[in-house]
Design a protein around this motif. Structure first.
Motif, PDB file in Angstrom:
ATOM      1  N   VAL A  27       0.915 -12.503 -15.345  1.00 48.61           N
ATOM      2  CA  VAL A  27       1.672 -11.712 -14.389  1.00 48.61           C
ATOM      3  C   VAL A  27       0.792 -10.758 -13.814  1.00 48.61           C
ATOM      4  CG1 VAL A  27       3.571 -10.082 -13.876  1.00 48.61           C
ATOM      5  CG2 VAL A  27       3.768 -12.018 -15.484  1.00 48.61           C
ATOM      6  N   ALA A  28       0.708 -10.666 -12.236  1.00 46.97           N
ATOM      7  CA  ALA A  28      -0.067  -9.746 -11.524  1.00 46.97           C
ATOM      8  C   ALA A  28       0.682  -8.361 -11.672  1.00 46.97           C
ATOM      9  CB  ALA A  28      -0.054 -10.160  -9.995  1.00 46.97           C
ATOM     10  N   ALA A  29      -0.416  -7.326 -11.952  1.00 39.94           N
ATOM     11  CA  ALA A  29       0.260  -5.941 -12.239  1.00 39.94           C
ATOM     12  C   ALA A  29       0.898  -5.451 -10.892  1.00 39.94           C
ATOM     13  CB  ALA A  29      -0.857  -5.099 -12.726  1.00 39.94           C
ATOM     14  N   SER A  30       0.649  -5.947  -9.816  1.00 36.94           N
ATOM     15  CA  SER A  30       1.090  -5.396  -8.719  1.00 36.94           C
ATOM     16  C   SER A  30       2.473  -6.011  -8.433  1.00 36.94           C
ATOM     17  CB  SER A  30       0.092  -5.542  -7.539  1.00 36.94           C
ATOM     18  OG  SER A  30      -0.102  -7.161  -7.511  1.00 36.94           O
ATOM     19  N   SER A  31       2.965  -7.357  -9.105  1.00 38.78           N
ATOM     20  CA  SER A  31       4.002  -8.097  -8.606  1.00 38.78           C
ATOM     21  C   SER A  31       5.327  -7.284  -9.171  1.00 38.78           C
ATOM     22  CB  SER A  31       3.984  -9.185  -9.393  1.00 38.78           C
ATOM     23  OG  SER A  31       4.192  -9.212 -10.741  1.00 38.78           O
ATOM     24  N   ARG A  32       6.610  -7.719  -8.280  1.00 38.43           N
ATOM     25  CA  ARG A  32       7.652  -6.968  -8.772  1.00 38.43           C
ATOM     26  C   ARG A  32       8.006  -7.051 -10.225  1.00 38.43           C
ATOM     27  NH1 ARG A  32      13.070  -9.935  -7.266  1.00 38.43           N
ATOM     28  NH2 ARG A  32      14.511  -8.436  -7.329  1.00 38.43           N
TER      29      ARG A  32
ATOM     30  N   VAL B 138      13.609 -10.901 -19.957  1.00 37.17           N
ATOM     31  CA  VAL B 138      12.435 -11.276 -19.214  1.00 37.17           C
ATOM     32  C   VAL B 138      11.367 -10.463 -19.627  1.00 37.17           C
ATOM     33  CG1 VAL B 138      11.535 -11.969 -16.927  1.00 37.17           C
ATOM     34  CG2 VAL B 138      14.088 -12.330 -17.350  1.00 37.17           C
ATOM     35  N   LEU B 139      10.328 -11.241 -20.144  1.00 31.81           N
ATOM     36  CA  LEU B 139       9.172 -10.443 -20.423  1.00 31.81           C
ATOM     37  C   LEU B 139       7.840 -10.884 -19.786  1.00 31.81           C
ATOM     38  CD1 LEU B 139       7.333  -8.596 -22.546  1.00 31.81           C
ATOM     39  CD2 LEU B 139       6.920 -10.986 -23.941  1.00 31.81           C
ATOM     40  N   ALA B 140       7.206  -9.699 -18.858  1.00 26.85           N
ATOM     41  CA  ALA B 140       5.947 -10.050 -18.273  1.00 26.85           C
ATOM     42  C   ALA B 140       4.695  -9.868 -18.880  1.00 26.85           C
ATOM     43  CB  ALA B 140       5.889  -9.013 -16.921  1.00 26.85           C
ATOM     44  N   VAL B 141       3.844 -10.981 -19.146  1.00 24.28           N
ATOM     45  CA  VAL B 141       2.613 -10.809 -19.988  1.00 24.28           C
ATOM     46  C   VAL B 141       1.342 -10.731 -19.067  1.00 24.28           C
ATOM     47  CG1 VAL B 141       0.935 -12.142 -21.734  1.00 24.28           C
ATOM     48  CG2 VAL B 141       3.653 -12.418 -21.893  1.00 24.28           C
TER      49      VAL B 141
END
Ligand code: ADP
Length: 503
Positions: free
Chosen positions: A391-396, A406-409
């Motif tokens: 997941v890009a650090a800048s993404s929503r 929902v987990l963002a890695v």
């Protein structure tokens, strides 16, 4: 009391519930002044549970007037602290005595697993009332250092009428976090539960009355945010407004205060809490267990959910594999079935919001598991535990609160990068760090901008420790003795006396 009921027993108890549906004002249940009701729906089945009084400004006004009358009458506000203690301890006991009923109200109203509500939410609420009850007669005021012939007393005094507006994720616990310290300090309270989950608050108020709380001291007005919540936020005779909910609406409450009587506003808002897993963490299995708990517990509807996993690149693949296995072992199911490992999402609107984040994630990141809406017995709002990798650090997905499973890695290489990624957020509620290097644990914990940093666990929380955030997660703290700062004001009484007797 045992909580080991099976699905049939919970279902039978659910059918036998006697649900309170009216506003609780001045010690009794009342319909809305307008006569209107709204349906509260079980998100696991889509069935209407009850039609609940739809409070609006007239009802809020009636409740605030009752609260003010009770405050001025003094039977609670000026009661000896030990008397307040007795009532709050009795209320804690009554909550425990109604464990199954409260667990069911929570589960039916907002979809959480009944076994979790019975093991965590309801004992938690009782524990908070007990803790503040016990604290009530153990707090001493101050005498300021002055010269001879002067005595300056600095006392904490209750503010008056406290408005509390709470969300649907932990309806009873959020009510307890606001009401217990506000009441222990001697205030009167008007509580507006979330429209998705009004039932437990109504029963709580009734039991508080049974515990001996004088009429008008705790009032509950169910209704919608834009009407009942707004009326409470704008009311000219509310002294303090304590809110838990989204950052967006927290800001709205600041506006209400500015437009009305400059009431104190305390906000516990959103989060996007990072969980940092370093390669020197020796027990990656424990870290994976807790990382899964940190995002999937309560369907991810936790303001301090560890929704961003920052993992050191050298262990990322191995860790992700463990995590995916745990996510895939969690299956949404009937919240009344103790075999289910995840409950329902609160309503269609929230389900749609979560699915929109998932749709975004499919475009911008790699779906590692989950991603689908599911139905249980052909119905309900359920979403699979979902993990996105890369997941890009800048993404929503990395920046906005999903309030769902929902987990963002996000991988990192070094400590400085991990800290920078963790702090790159509009929020600052909670953070977790996994490492076996003591120096790193302290170093990173010091640098993380979060109200609570958990080391080698996630989301550490107790009545003894303050809970709340920095930045746009809000200000003011729930829990601990510090919560009393929100519900009291300091009052100085300066007494001059003759220092010599003159005899
Ligand atoms: P969530 O996203 O968790 O539903 P909200 O911030 O929308 O959180 O809601 C939290 C609480 O704030 C609920 O009790 C809700 O009714 C109330 N609320 C929502 N919108 C408003 C509003 N415009 N004015 C006052 N209260 C509101």
């Amino acid at each position: 009391m045992t909580t080991e009921l099976d699905r049939a027993a919970w279902t039978a108890k659910a059918r036998a519930l006697d649900i309170r549906t009216q506003a609780f004002i001045d010690g009794r249940f009342l319909p809305a002044a307008s006569g209107r009701t709204f349906d509260t729906v079980n998100p696991a089945t889509g069935a209407v549970i009850a039609a609940v009084a739809e409070g609006a400004s007239e009802d809020v006004d009636r409740a605030v007037r009752a609260a003010r009358r009770a405050f001025e009458a003094g039977s609670w506000s000026r009661a000896a602290p030990a008397e307040r203690k007795t009532v709050l301890l009795r209320l804690a006991d009554l909550i425990r005595a109604h464990l199954h009923e409260f667990a069911l109200l929570e589960s039916l109203d907002m979809g959480k697993l009944v076994k979790d509500a019975a093991a965590i939410d309801v004992p938690g609420a009782a524990g908070v009332f007990q803790w503040y009850g016990e604290a009530a007669d153990k707090l001493y005021d101050e005498a300021a250092p002055t010269g001879r012939g002067d005595l300056a007393l600095v006392r904490r005094v209750p503010l008056g009428v406290v408005g509390a507006v709470v969300p649907w994720n932990f309806p009873l616990d959020m009510a307890a976090w606001k009401c217990a310290p506000a009441l222990a300090a001697g205030n009167s309270v008007v509580l507006k539960p979330a429209e998705q989950s009004p039932l437990s608050a109504l029963r709580l108020a009734e039991l508080a009355s049974e515990a001996g709380l004088p009429d008008g001291v705790l009032n509950v007005v169910p209704g919608f945010g834009e009407t009942a919540g707004r009326a409470l936020g704008l009311h000219p005779d509310v002294d303090c407004l304590a809110f838990t909910g989204s950052t967006e609406i927290g800001k709205v409450f600041l506006g209400y205060s500015a437009q009305s009587n400059m009431k104190q506003v305390w906000l516990e808002c959103g989060g996007k809490s990072p969980n940092l897993v370093f390669a020197d963490c020796r027990d990656l299995d424990a870290a994976a267990d807790m990382a899964a708990f940190g995002i999937f517990f309560n369907q991810g509807a936790v303001c301090s959910a560890n929704s961003r996993l920052l993992v050191q690149r050298s262990v990322k693949d191995a860790f992700l594999e463990k995590l995916v296995a745990r996510a895939e072992a969690i299956r949404p199911g009937d919240p009344l079935d103790p075999a289910s490992t995840m409950g329902a999402i609160v309503d269609e609107a929230q389900t749609g919001r979560i699915l929109s984040f998932i749709a975004d994630g499919r475009e911008t990141a790699r779906l590692a598991t989950g991603g689908e809406r599911v139905r249980v017995a052909g119905a309900g709002c359920f979403v699979e535990p979902t993990i996105f990798d890369e997941v890009a650090a800048s993404s929503r997905l990395a920046r906005e609160e999903v309030f769902g499973p929902v987990l963002a890695v996000i991988p990192f290489d070094g400590e400085a990068e991990a800290v920078a990624l963790a702090n790159d957020s509009p929020y600052g509620l909670a953070a977790s760090v996994w490492t076996d290097d003591l120096s790193r644990a302290h170093r990173v914990a010091d640098r993380l901008h979060a109200g609570t940093v958990s080391v080698n666990t996630v989301d550490a929380l107790s009545p003894q420790t303050p809970f709340g955030g920095f930045k746009q997660s809000g200000f003011g703290r729930d829990l601990s003795l510090h919560a009393l700062d929100k519900y009291t004001g300091l009052k100085t009484t300066w007494i001059r006396y003759r220092a010599e007797s003159g005899d």
